[in-house]
Design a protein around this motif. Structure first.
Motif, PDB file in Angstrom:
ATOM      1  N   LEU A 110       0.827  -1.198   0.000  1.00  0.00           N
ATOM      2  CA  LEU A 110       0.000   0.000   0.000  1.00  0.00           C
ATOM      3  C   LEU A 110       0.866   1.255   0.000  1.00  0.00           C
ATOM      4  N   CYS A 111       1.943   1.237   0.780  1.00  0.00           N
ATOM      5  CA  CYS A 111       2.861   2.376   0.790  1.00  0.00           C
ATOM      6  C   CYS A 111       3.464   2.602  -0.591  1.00  0.00           C
ATOM      7  N   ASP A 112       3.863   1.524  -1.250  1.00  0.00           N
ATOM      8  CA  ASP A 112       4.427   1.637  -2.592  1.00  0.00           C
ATOM      9  C   ASP A 112       3.408   2.240  -3.556  1.00  0.00           C
ATOM     10  N   GLU A 113       2.192   1.755  -3.479  1.00  0.00           N
ATOM     11  CA  GLU A 113       1.146   2.207  -4.398  1.00  0.00           C
ATOM     12  C   GLU A 113       0.828   3.683  -4.222  1.00  0.00           C
ATOM     13  N   LEU A 114       0.859   4.153  -2.982  1.00  0.00           N
ATOM     14  CA  LEU A 114       0.508   5.540  -2.688  1.00  0.00           C
ATOM     15  C   LEU A 114       1.716   6.469  -2.664  1.00  0.00           C
ATOM     16  N   GLY A 115       2.899   5.907  -2.855  1.00  0.00           N
ATOM     17  CA  GLY A 115       4.096   6.719  -2.842  1.00  0.00           C
ATOM     18  C   GLY A 115       4.481   7.209  -1.461  1.00  0.00           C
ATOM     19  N   VAL A 116       4.157   6.417  -0.436  1.00  0.00           N
ATOM     20  CA  VAL A 116       4.474   6.764   0.947  1.00  0.00           C
ATOM     21  C   VAL A 116       5.813   6.140   1.310  1.00  0.00           C
ATOM     22  N   GLU A 117       6.769   6.956   1.684  1.00  0.00           N
ATOM     23  CA  GLU A 117       8.122   6.477   1.987  1.00  0.00           C
ATOM     24  C   GLU A 117       8.225   5.953   3.416  1.00  0.00           C
ATOM     25  N   ARG A 118       9.111   4.998   3.611  1.00  0.00           N
ATOM     26  CA  ARG A 118       9.368   4.494   4.957  1.00  0.00           C
ATOM     27  C   ARG A 118      10.868   4.362   5.173  1.00  0.00           C
ATOM     28  N   PHE A 119      11.251   4.184   6.426  1.00  0.00           N
ATOM     29  CA  PHE A 119      12.659   4.074   6.773  1.00  0.00           C
ATOM     30  C   PHE A 119      12.814   3.172   7.987  1.00  0.00           C
ATOM     31  N   ALA A 120      14.030   2.734   8.217  1.00  0.00           N
ATOM     32  CA  ALA A 120      14.297   1.777   9.287  1.00  0.00           C
ATOM     33  C   ALA A 120      14.342   2.462  10.639  1.00  0.00           C
ATOM     34  N   GLN A 121      13.771   1.790  11.636  1.00  0.00           N
ATOM     35  CA  GLN A 121      13.844   2.270  13.009  1.00  0.00           C
ATOM     36  C   GLN A 121      15.300   2.361  13.454  1.00  0.00           C
ATOM     37  N   TYR A 122      15.674   3.482  14.062  1.00  0.00           N
ATOM     38  CA  TYR A 122      17.038   3.674  14.554  1.00  0.00           C
ATOM     39  C   TYR A 122      17.341   2.639  15.642  1.00  0.00           C
ATOM     40  N   SER A 123      18.465   1.959  15.520  1.00  0.00           N
ATOM     41  CA  SER A 123      18.778   0.899  16.484  1.00  0.00           C
ATOM     42  C   SER A 123      20.254   0.832  16.855  1.00  0.00           C
ATOM     43  N   LYS A 124      21.028   1.869  16.504  1.00  0.00           N
ATOM     44  CA  LYS A 124      22.455   1.858  16.821  1.00  0.00           C
ATOM     45  C   LYS A 124      22.674   2.163  18.306  1.00  0.00           C
ATOM     46  N   GLY A 125      23.685   1.531  18.883  1.00  0.00           N
ATOM     47  CA  GLY A 125      24.003   1.781  20.275  1.00  0.00           C
ATOM     48  C   GLY A 125      23.423   0.729  21.199  1.00  0.00           C
ATOM     49  N   GLN A 126      23.612   0.928  22.476  1.00  0.00           N
ATOM     50  CA  GLN A 126      23.170  -0.036  23.475  1.00  0.00           C
ATOM     51  C   GLN A 126      21.728   0.234  23.919  1.00  0.00           C
TER      52      GLN A 126
ATOM     53  N   PHE B  18      22.496  -3.944  26.530  1.00  0.00           N
ATOM     54  CA  PHE B  18      22.704  -5.002  25.540  1.00  0.00           C
ATOM     55  C   PHE B  18      22.602  -4.424  24.132  1.00  0.00           C
ATOM     56  N   GLU B  19      23.200  -5.134  23.194  1.00  0.00           N
ATOM     57  CA  GLU B  19      23.213  -4.710  21.793  1.00  0.00           C
ATOM     58  C   GLU B  19      22.147  -5.469  21.005  1.00  0.00           C
ATOM     59  N   ASN B  20      21.655  -4.843  19.928  1.00  0.00           N
ATOM     60  CA  ASN B  20      20.752  -5.538  19.024  1.00  0.00           C
ATOM     61  C   ASN B  20      21.522  -6.539  18.179  1.00  0.00           C
ATOM     62  N   ASP B  21      20.841  -7.559  17.726  1.00  0.00           N
ATOM     63  CA  ASP B  21      21.429  -8.514  16.800  1.00  0.00           C
ATOM     64  C   ASP B  21      21.677  -7.791  15.476  1.00  0.00           C
ATOM     65  N   PRO B  22      22.902  -7.630  15.059  1.00  0.00           N
ATOM     66  CA  PRO B  22      23.199  -6.875  13.833  1.00  0.00           C
ATOM     67  C   PRO B  22      22.612  -7.494  12.572  1.00  0.00           C
ATOM     68  N   SER B  23      22.285  -8.784  12.626  1.00  0.00           N
ATOM     69  CA  SER B  23      21.723  -9.457  11.447  1.00  0.00           C
ATOM     70  C   SER B  23      20.202  -9.334  11.380  1.00  0.00           C
ATOM     71  N   ALA B  24      19.592  -8.827  12.448  1.00  0.00           N
ATOM     72  CA  ALA B  24      18.136  -8.713  12.483  1.00  0.00           C
ATOM     73  C   ALA B  24      17.674  -7.518  11.650  1.00  0.00           C
TER      74      ALA B  24
END
Length: 373
Positions: A94-110, A124-130
């Motif tokens: 739906l986002c693609d169809e309507l031209g609505v942009e998205r981005f990744a949740q910030y997760s750098k750091g502890q 604790f750190e996030n799993d870098p592969s997730a």
């Protein structure tokens, strides 16, 4: 919920019913082939799908003074639905169809885990592969705005549906602003909230029971958002994420914008703080956050809360606090009622990913398909 608030809502509802009883024959009656109750994500998706199928004879009735339902962005902070995952395909489509942009949740750091009031927090750190969750550029309301633009002139705001009665050739829908006549109706508001509508003939007891027992997503949530001049937590190698098993904040996340020009933290508040005054609650929250993120928290630019239990378009006097994911998608909501004239859609009725935006979209698509067969 304070009894005074409940009484106020019930009195308002009774006034609406009395108003209908006093309406003169001069009251304008509107007609549409399809009537959609609720201008949240599911209702708007259903209407948009009808439009794509060449169906234009429909109206959306919304009790709020805005579209979006439980999607609400204020000053760049999402106080309702926020994240979606890679596997939420309907959301991405739906986002693609309507031209609505998205981005990744910030997760750098502890990240910070507060598991005991007697022990230091665990970092604790996030799993870098997730794969991180996604957010919508400019806030989730940008998706609602894009849908609403497609449906210009089709939404009736400040229109509370009070009763739905089957007639020989359709349905008669009485609202706080007048009467609507339609061939079919789609109920996209939460099932529990829909029990406030008077149905004629009476709905099956099995359906009414399911409606009453279906938990309304977000109805018990309190969200908090703070904005800042700078993302001070990053300089401390903190992501801004806090998971609080004890304390006034149960979850907190970095909520800065896509351009990285507006900095914010947003999360969920422990419901026990609902009993405090707003000032007391604010002090408890900011003290807690300053303890785990730093004293810079107290230099916020703005602070705002949204207690969804105070929102009578979403919540009710029988609010229940659930700490495990509720069960959604009861098959009873996939059936048609009032001799095939009434259908359900919404996040709570979705066959998959109930309670998520993806489920709300899928439910709207399925229901639109049933109408246009």
């Amino acid at each position: 919920m304070p009894i005074a608030d409940i009484d106020e809502y019930q009195s308002s509802f009774e006034r609406d019913l009395n108003q209908l009883a006093d309406m003169s024959n001069e009251t304008q009656t509107s007609q549409a082939k399809y009537i959609i109750v609720g201008a949240g994500l599911s209702g708007l998706t259903c209407a948009y799908q009808l439009l794509k199928a060449g169906q234009t004879n429909f109206l959306i009735l919304e009790s709020r003074d805005r579209t979006g339902g439980r999607i609400l962005t204020k000053e760049g902070v999402d106080f309702g639905a926020t994240w979606f995952q890679e596997h939420h395909h309907y959301m991405h489509q739906l986002c693609d169809e309507l031209g609505v942009e998205r981005f990744a949740q910030y997760s750098k750091g502890q990240n910070t885990l507060v598991y005991s009031s007697m022990a230091p927090a665990h970092l604790f750190e996030n799993d870098p592969s997730a794969t991180p969750a996604s957010r919508i550029v400019s806030g989730t309301s940008a998706l609602i705005d894009a849908l609403s633009k497609k449906l210009s002139g089709k939404v009736r705001l400040n229109t509370k549906v009070l009763s739905v009665a089957e007639t020989a050739d359709g349905l008669k829908v009485e609202t706080s602003t007048g009467t609507y006549i339609g061939a079919k109706i789609v109920i996209t508001i939460p099932p529990l909230i829909a029990t406030r509508i008077a149905f004629t003939p009476t709905l099956p007891e099995s359906l009414t029971s399911a409606m009453e027992k279906t938990h309304t997503w977000m109805s018990n949530a309190i969200k908090v958002g703070l904005t800042f001049e700078k993302p001070f937590w990053r300089s401390k190698n903190l992501s801004g994420m806090i998971i609080g098993q004890v304390g006034p904040v149960t979850e907190l996340y970095n909520h800065s914008d896509f351009e990285d020009k507006r900095y914010a933290l947003m999360g969920f508040v422990n419901e026990a703080l609902r009993e405090l005054t707003p000032t007391e609650r604010k002090e408890r929250i900011t003290d807690y956050l300053s303890k785990h993120l730093g004293a810079e928290v107290l230099d916020y630019l703005s602070y705002e809360e949204k207690d969804w239990s105070d929102d009578w378009h979403t919540s009710c006097e029988s609010i229940k606090s659930l700490y495990l994911s509720p069960k959604y998608g009861n098959p009873i909501f996939q059936k048609a009622y009032l001799n095939g004239k009434m259908l359900f859609a919404g996040a709570e009725t979705a066959p998959t990913y109930g309670g998520y935006m993806d489920g709300a979209i899928e439910s709207g698509l399925i229901t639109a398909g049933k109408l246009t067969r």
